[in-house]
Design a protein around this motif. Structure first.
Motif, PDB file in Angstrom:
ATOM      1  N   LYS A 187       0.804  -1.097  -0.148  1.00 22.05           N
ATOM      2  CA  LYS A 187       0.081   0.016  -0.061  1.00 22.05           C
ATOM      3  C   LYS A 187       0.726   1.246   0.209  1.00 22.05           C
ATOM      4  N   LEU A 188       1.863   1.446   0.952  1.00 18.82           N
ATOM      5  CA  LEU A 188       2.576   2.213   0.938  1.00 18.82           C
ATOM      6  C   LEU A 188       3.629   1.964   0.007  1.00 18.82           C
ATOM      7  N   PRO A 189       4.004   2.246  -1.190  1.00 11.84           N
ATOM      8  CA  PRO A 189       4.702   1.289  -2.072  1.00 11.84           C
ATOM      9  C   PRO A 189       6.152   1.152  -1.426  1.00 11.84           C
ATOM     10  N   ILE A 190       6.636   0.127  -0.963  1.00 10.29           N
ATOM     11  CA  ILE A 190       8.207  -0.161  -0.790  1.00 10.29           C
ATOM     12  C   ILE A 190       8.574  -0.959  -1.636  1.00 10.29           C
ATOM     13  N   ILE A 191       9.679  -0.458  -2.497  1.00  5.95           N
ATOM     14  CA  ILE A 191      10.399  -1.273  -3.350  1.00  5.95           C
ATOM     15  C   ILE A 191      10.453  -2.654  -2.848  1.00  5.95           C
ATOM     16  N   PRO A 192      10.225  -3.765  -3.649  1.00  8.95           N
ATOM     17  CA  PRO A 192       9.957  -3.940  -4.804  1.00  8.95           C
ATOM     18  C   PRO A 192       8.437  -4.151  -5.152  1.00  8.95           C
ATOM     19  N   PHE A 193       7.436  -3.751  -4.175  1.00 12.85           N
ATOM     20  CA  PHE A 193       6.011  -3.741  -4.563  1.00 12.85           C
ATOM     21  C   PHE A 193       5.434  -2.657  -5.108  1.00 12.85           C
ATOM     22  N   HIS A 194       6.165  -1.704  -5.746  1.00  9.20           N
ATOM     23  CA  HIS A 194       5.605  -0.316  -5.987  1.00  9.20           C
ATOM     24  C   HIS A 194       4.940  -0.472  -7.528  1.00  9.20           C
ATOM     25  N   THR A 195       5.146  -1.368  -8.114  1.00  8.89           N
ATOM     26  CA  THR A 195       5.050  -1.081  -9.626  1.00  8.89           C
ATOM     27  C   THR A 195       3.576  -0.970  -9.959  1.00  8.89           C
ATOM     28  N   TRP A 196       2.586  -1.180  -9.049  1.00 11.81           N
ATOM     29  CA  TRP A 196       1.246  -0.859  -9.363  1.00 11.81           C
ATOM     30  C   TRP A 196       0.736   0.647  -9.408  1.00 11.81           C
ATOM     31  N   LEU A 197       1.746   1.257  -8.667  1.00 14.74           N
ATOM     32  CA  LEU A 197       1.700   2.734  -8.446  1.00 14.74           C
ATOM     33  C   LEU A 197       1.587   3.489  -9.626  1.00 14.74           C
ATOM     34  N   PRO A 198       2.775   3.672 -10.345  1.00 13.23           N
ATOM     35  CA  PRO A 198       2.747   4.423 -11.587  1.00 13.23           C
ATOM     36  C   PRO A 198       1.985   4.202 -12.584  1.00 13.23           C
ATOM     37  N   ASP A 199       1.557   3.083 -13.023  1.00 13.13           N
ATOM     38  CA  ASP A 199       0.317   2.513 -13.687  1.00 13.13           C
ATOM     39  C   ASP A 199      -0.998   3.082 -13.517  1.00 13.13           C
ATOM     40  N   THR A 200      -1.318   2.914 -12.005  1.00 11.97           N
ATOM     41  CA  THR A 200      -2.551   3.179 -11.552  1.00 11.97           C
ATOM     42  C   THR A 200      -2.693   4.893 -11.562  1.00 11.97           C
ATOM     43  N   HIS A 201      -1.621   5.616 -11.415  1.00 11.36           N
ATOM     44  CA  HIS A 201      -1.578   7.001 -11.459  1.00 11.36           C
ATOM     45  C   HIS A 201      -1.865   7.597 -12.795  1.00 11.36           C
ATOM     46  N   GLY A 202      -0.963   6.869 -13.657  1.00 16.56           N
ATOM     47  CA  GLY A 202      -0.958   7.092 -15.114  1.00 16.56           C
ATOM     48  C   GLY A 202      -2.151   7.315 -15.584  1.00 16.56           C
ATOM     49  N   GLU A 203      -3.102   6.356 -15.130  1.00 14.80           N
ATOM     50  CA  GLU A 203      -4.390   6.039 -16.100  1.00 14.80           C
ATOM     51  C   GLU A 203      -5.670   6.518 -15.365  1.00 14.80           C
ATOM     52  N   ALA A 204      -5.328   6.950 -13.820  1.00 13.92           N
ATOM     53  CA  ALA A 204      -6.589   7.394 -13.100  1.00 13.92           C
ATOM     54  C   ALA A 204      -7.114   8.694 -13.522  1.00 13.92           C
ATOM     55  N   HIS A 205      -8.358   9.026 -13.172  1.00 14.51           N
ATOM     56  CA  HIS A 205      -8.562  10.607 -13.429  1.00 14.51           C
ATOM     57  C   HIS A 205      -8.158  11.229 -12.149  1.00 14.51           C
ATOM     58  N   TYR A 206      -7.943  12.333 -12.648  1.00 14.31           N
ATOM     59  CA  TYR A 206      -7.186  13.241 -11.456  1.00 14.31           C
ATOM     60  C   TYR A 206      -7.465  13.436 -10.069  1.00 14.31           C
ATOM     61  N   SER A 207      -9.088  13.340 -10.165  1.00 14.53           N
ATOM     62  CA  SER A 207      -9.489  13.520  -8.777  1.00 14.53           C
ATOM     63  C   SER A 207      -9.213  12.051  -7.988  1.00 14.53           C
ATOM     64  N   THR A 208      -9.323  10.986  -8.716  1.00 12.47           N
ATOM     65  CA  THR A 208      -9.108   9.622  -8.014  1.00 12.47           C
ATOM     66  C   THR A 208      -7.502   9.547  -7.733  1.00 12.47           C
ATOM     67  N   CYS A 209      -6.413  10.181  -8.614  1.00 10.90           N
ATOM     68  CA  CYS A 209      -5.204  10.350  -8.035  1.00 10.90           C
ATOM     69  C   CYS A 209      -5.053  11.108  -6.930  1.00 10.90           C
ATOM     70  N   MET A 210      -5.736  12.393  -6.730  1.00 11.21           N
ATOM     71  CA  MET A 210      -5.686  13.040  -5.669  1.00 11.21           C
ATOM     72  C   MET A 210      -5.878  12.142  -4.380  1.00 11.21           C
TER      73      MET A 210
END
Length: 499
Positions: A224-247
């Motif tokens: 959840k608090l992405p600690i390497i190496p479990f962080h790879t979902w985060l950039p993908d999720t943020h790249g695709e989500a609508h920005y209010s969801t990103c907030m």
């Protein structure tokens, strides 16, 4: 003793009021939007009122406690209560969610469901930060996943289904470990299963078992608090989500992992935590450097900000690993400060995407002239993100530094090495922040393009940005706002380690 069930009201109100959205007259989105913003503001005022009049700052014990029998068979209660550690994240949740509903104005597709999911997330987050029962903690943790999955897969970008699936696989995989840890701790040792956090704090385990529990909880929170190496979902999720969801994702969801680490791994399992804390230091420094050096390579604007957010989470890990009250206070301050700054940056990225319809940095350029207000605020908040003195990020990172240097757990040499590597990470941060500004706002690309007339930010966007900027500067100038909340509780947690 305060008999009014403030916390139950605060937790249940958003989701209960949100379920009424579906009965509103469907005359366009205006009604839905107004209603949701009204609910959010009302909830924020309720929370602030309850905390102002019923919360004593100098008391590290649980306050506003509530305990109702829920399932008698399993000793499972509806137990809520807050202390200095959870009051900051709860107020942050209210603040960011209110601003995110304001930011979600361009959402027109199926807006009733969208706003209901926002309010459901709101309830889950506040319930998580105020639960005093492990199973309730787990239920609230899970309540968060479904709204985020839907917000991603319905309102995301082009690769939204891929990133939503990746998100749900990672977080649900982490939740399995959380559930195993919760049941293991609850059923261990006594004839009666107990999940009450107050009784569990005083319990001790064999070292091997405690380490196993610790690793289970750690994996859940590390996703959840992405600690390497479990962080790879985060950039993908943020790249695709609508920005209010990103907030909401960057502002609050990531902080749930940090909160869980402090609340469960540090408080309930202190021996294992003192065994693992050197690893925390190593992982934290590696994460700061790694994410800060990966960030400049990202073409997508939101992904670049997402990697910067992974890098800043490294400071929270270091603060938690230093086992000093200074370091822990710094981590809590970084939780609040990063929640504000990253939410603002994602909002800025989203609004500029709404203007120009380009997601990639190499397609942008020369935006400073057509949209000067967005440019100004983007620059100020990038400075806040790279820890400019006078902004909240600087104070938080400085206090974490002090926590590491004063830590009695580590020898001088490792401390010097860690501080040195951290300093390199802090030098890399301006590189990606400023190169992002350069690629977006300077140069000639879009400025020479035909029909290059964009609207600058309107009053709604300025309101959202300035209301995030004010606390950032306020905390930077007078950090005692946040530190006075958590200082006594941090001391109480740390004192377990030196008994």
């Amino acid at each position: 003793m305060n008999y009014f069930p403030w916390l139950t009201l605060i937790v249940v109100f958003p989701i209960a009021a949100g379920s009424l959205i579906f009965f509103l007259p469907h005359r366009g989105n205006k009604v839905t939007r107004g209603y949701t913003i009204y609910i959010c503001v009302l909830e924020l005022l309720l929370t602030t009122y309850a905390f102002c009049y019923n919360f004593q700052l100098d008391d590290p014990l649980i306050q506003l406690a509530e305990d109702y029998k829920w399932i008698t068979f399993f000793e499972f209660d509806w137990r809520l209560g807050i202390d200095g550690l959870s009051i900051g994240p709860i107020l942050l949740t209210g603040f960011i969610t209110t601003l995110a509903t304001l930011a979600a104005r361009p959402v027109t597709l199926n807006s009733r469901l969208f706003h209901f999911l926002m309010l459901a997330m709101y309830s889950g987050q506040i319930g998580l930060f105020s639960s005093r029962d492990l199973l309730l903690f787990f239920i609230m943790w899970e309540l968060e996943l479904i709204p985020v999955y839907l917000l991603l897969s319905v309102w995301g970008g082009k690769k939204r289904l891929y990133s939503a699936t990746k998100f749900i696989l990672y977080t649900a995989g982490g939740s399995v470990f959380l559930l195993i840890g919760v049941l293991g701790i609850g059923l261990y040792g006594s004839n009666e299963p107990t999940l009450n956090l107050e009784t569990l704090v005083n319990r001790s385990y064999p070292v091997a078992l405690e380490i196993i529990f610790y690793i289970g909880f750690f994996i859940a929170f590390a996703v959840k608090l992405p600690i390497i190496p479990f962080h790879t979902w985060l950039p993908d999720t943020h790249g695709e989500a609508h920005y209010s969801t990103c907030m909401l994702l960057a502002g609050i969801l990531l902080k749930m992992g940090a909160y869980g680490l402090i609340r469960i791994n540090m408080e309930l399992l202190p021996h294992a935590h003192s065994i693992f804390s050197p690893w925390f230091m190593i992982v934290g420094t590696v994460q700061i450097i790694y994410a800060a050096s990966t960030s400049p390579g990202q073409r997508n604007l939101k992904k670049r900000i997402a990697y910067s957010s992974v890098s800043h989470m490294g400071f929270i890990i270091l603060g938690i690993g230093s086992i000093t009250d200074t370091g822990l206070n710094g981590a809590v301050l970084q939780i609040i400060s990063h929640g504000l700054i990253s939410a603002a940056l994602f909002f800025l990225a989203g609004t500029s995407y709404d203007r120009i319809r380009f997601a990639y940095l190499d397609e942008m350029g020369g935006l400073a002239i057509p949209i000067p207000k967005i440019f100004t605020l983007f620059s100020i908040l990038s400075m806040a993100s790279l820890a400019l003195p006078g902004m909240s990020g600087f104070v938080a990172e400085l206090i974490v530094f002090f926590g590491i240097i004063t830590s009695q757990k580590f020898f001088l040499m490792p401390k010097i090495v860690i501080t040195f590597v951290m300093a390199i990470g802090m030098i890399l941060t301006p590189i990606y922040s400023l190169s992002l500004l350069r690629q977006m706002f300077y140069g000639y690309k879009l400025f020479n393009a035909p029909n290059s007339y964009f609207f600058d930010s309107g009053p709604r966007e300025l309101f959202v940005l300035i209301s995030i900027l004010l606390p950032v500067i306020g905390i930077g100038i007078y950090p005692d706002f946040v530190l006075s909340l958590s200082a006594d509780k941090a001391e109480a947690i740390i004192s377990n380690f030196f008994l």
